[in-house]
Write an enzyme that holds these catalytic residues in place. Structure first.
Site, short mmCIF file in Angstrom:
data_model
loop_
_atom_site.label_atom_id
_atom_site.label_comp_id
_atom_site.label_asym_id
_atom_site.label_seq_id
_atom_site.Cartn_x
_atom_site.Cartn_y
_atom_site.Cartn_z
N GLU A 102 0.81 -1.22 0.00
CA GLU A 102 0.00 0.00 0.00
C GLU A 102 0.86 1.29 0.00
O GLU A 102 0.64 2.18 -0.82
CB GLU A 102 -0.90 -0.07 1.24
N THR A 124 2.14 -8.04 -0.49
CA THR A 124 1.77 -7.96 0.92
C THR A 124 1.61 -9.37 1.47
O THR A 124 0.80 -10.15 0.94
CB THR A 124 0.47 -7.15 1.18
N ASP A 126 0.37 -10.12 4.15
CA ASP A 126 -0.94 -10.18 4.84
C ASP A 126 -2.09 -10.46 3.87
O ASP A 126 -3.19 -10.75 4.29
CB ASP A 126 -1.24 -8.86 5.55
N ARG A 264 0.24 -21.44 27.08
CA ARG A 264 1.50 -20.89 26.59
C ARG A 264 1.25 -20.12 25.28
O ARG A 264 0.40 -20.53 24.48
CB ARG A 264 2.51 -22.01 26.29
N HIS A 270 8.53 -12.69 12.33
CA HIS A 270 9.14 -12.59 10.99
C HIS A 270 9.54 -13.93 10.38
O HIS A 270 9.90 -13.97 9.20
CB HIS A 270 10.34 -11.63 11.04
N GLN A 272 7.57 -15.94 9.49
CA GLN A 272 6.57 -16.10 8.42
C GLN A 272 6.99 -15.41 7.14
O GLN A 272 6.42 -15.66 6.08
CB GLN A 272 5.22 -15.51 8.87
N ARG A 273 7.93 -14.49 7.20
CA ARG A 273 8.33 -13.75 6.01
C ARG A 273 9.66 -14.25 5.43
O ARG A 273 10.12 -13.71 4.42
CB ARG A 273 8.44 -12.25 6.33
O1 F6P Z 1 2.71 -5.60 6.42
C1 F6P Z 1 3.30 -6.82 6.57
C2 F6P Z 1 3.80 -7.00 7.98
O2 F6P Z 1 4.48 -8.25 8.01
C3 F6P Z 1 2.70 -6.96 9.05
O3 F6P Z 1 2.01 -8.16 9.16
C4 F6P Z 1 3.52 -6.60 10.27
O4 F6P Z 1 2.73 -5.91 11.21
C5 F6P Z 1 4.58 -5.71 9.72
O5 F6P Z 1 4.72 -6.00 8.36
C6 F6P Z 1 5.91 -5.86 10.41
O6 F6P Z 1 6.77 -4.92 9.91
P1 F6P Z 1 8.34 -4.85 10.18
O7 F6P Z 1 9.00 -5.87 9.30
O8 F6P Z 1 8.71 -3.46 9.80
O9 F6P Z 1 8.55 -5.16 11.64
#
Ligand code: F6P
Length: 340
Positions: A102, A124, A126, A264, A270, A272-273
């Protein structure tokens, strides 16, 4: 044509596949490519590298981005259209392919409005952009989260504990919905549906009473019906937005206190990325990269490529911006049949 590519905003698996798709298709047609380093920072500072064919060899399966990324605003720190245009003219760059979410697309729109030649590729993790059915990175994130939650489940069952897994999802709960359904969660909590702590505890208790280790999947942007804003304890990001994360840690003691079930919390964050993109994301990203080159050749400035069903489509930046793809109520209700 000489095309500059940038990756901007939070990274996600598939960015390199977009770059490869664009470069391979473009080179066949006689175009040249350069990469702006670290997103808009490289555009504003004229920090550019050549991208020959050899540089994209085998990178579709590589996580992250070979160009680096940042959350730089191209209108700040000496940026703006004149500076950017001057760098592009000096280096003979005709057009930009901007790969981002965005914020990136909003900046790209402002720049195309004043005459810069930019096409966009939506990104994205998300999956929250309404103008495309799916974004690359999302499928991989769901896969990673599902695998992690499956693991939480086995340890939860050994200890007869309630396990809470927190996943990404700032404004929307797509990762939570999909990973939660895939892993058989007893409750899925998403930003679109605020839920009372009493209801959450009821689901947890029901699962526990059946002899199960209750499993709750929560998106970072979830709010209970007594919270005004999503939980944030990590300050602000570079855009001044609260950094999210930690709602699972808030819910765990509440659930434990109210149900007496040891609980717990795990925040996947991160993880996930990172890492290799799924096959679905590689294919989608490659197709979008190739389509972005076509869009540049066709001079579709101010548009982004998107996925419509299984077809690649073109959407104006103005249509793409400011419209979140939220989880529809019927999708949540469908999943909720299996809660508790
Ligand atoms: O917009 C994607 C995202 O992974 C969100 O889910 C999360 O809130 C944000 O980015 C985390 O951002 P950064 O990598 O700057 O901590």
């Amino acid at each position: 044509m000489k095309i500059g590519i940038l990756t901007s905003g939070g990274d996600c698996p598939g960015l390199n596949a977009v770059i490869r798709g664009a470069v391979l298709k473009g080179i066949i047609q006689g175009h040249e490519f350069v990469g702006f380093l670290d997103g808009w920072r490289g555009v504003v500072e004229g920090d550019v590298i050549d991208i020959p064919r050899t540089m994209v060899r085998g990178i579709a399966k590589q996580g992250g981005t070979i160009l680096g990324t940042s959350r730089t605003n191209p209108f700040e720190n000496g940026g703006g259209p004149e500076t950017i245009k001057a760098h592009m003219d000096r280096m003979g760059i005709d057009a930009i392919i901007a790969i981002g979410g965005e914020g990136t697309l909003a900046a790209a729109k402002r720049l195309t409005d004043v005459g810069l030649k930019i096409v966009g590729v939506p990104k994205t993790v998300d999956n929250d952009l309404d103008a495309t059915d799916y974004t690359f990175g999302f499928d991989t994130a769901v896969q990673i989260a599902t695998e992690a939650i499956d693991r939480l489940r086995t340890t939860g069952e050994s200890h007869h504990r309630c396990m809470i897994a927190e996943v990404m999802g700032r404004h929307v709960g797509w990762i939570a919905l999909h990973a939660g359904m895939a892993s058989g969660a007893h409750a899925i909590l998403i930003p679109e549906n605020s839920t009372s702590i009493e209801q959450i505890c009821e689901w947890v208790q029901e699962a526990h009473d059946r002899g199960r280790a209750p499993l709750v999947v929560v998106a970072e942007g979830f709010v209970t019906d007594s919270m005004e804003t999503p939980h944030s304890e990590r300050g602000l990001d570079t855009f001044g937005r609260p950094r999210l994360g930690g709602i699972a840690d808030q819910l765990a003691p509440e659930i434990e206190a109210r149900t007496g079930i040891e609980t717990r919390a795990t925040i996947l964050g991160h993880i996930q990325r990172g890492g290799v993109p799924s096959a679905f994301d590689r294919v989608l990203a490659t197709r979008l990269g190739m389509a972005a080159v076509d869009a540049a050749v066709d001079e579709r400035w101010g548009t982004m490529v998107s996925l419509n069903g299984t077809d690649i489509a073109h959407v104006g930046f103005e249509q793409a911006l400011g419209r979140l793809k939220t989880v529809p109520q019927h999708r949540y209700d469908e999943a909720a049949v299996l809660f508790g």
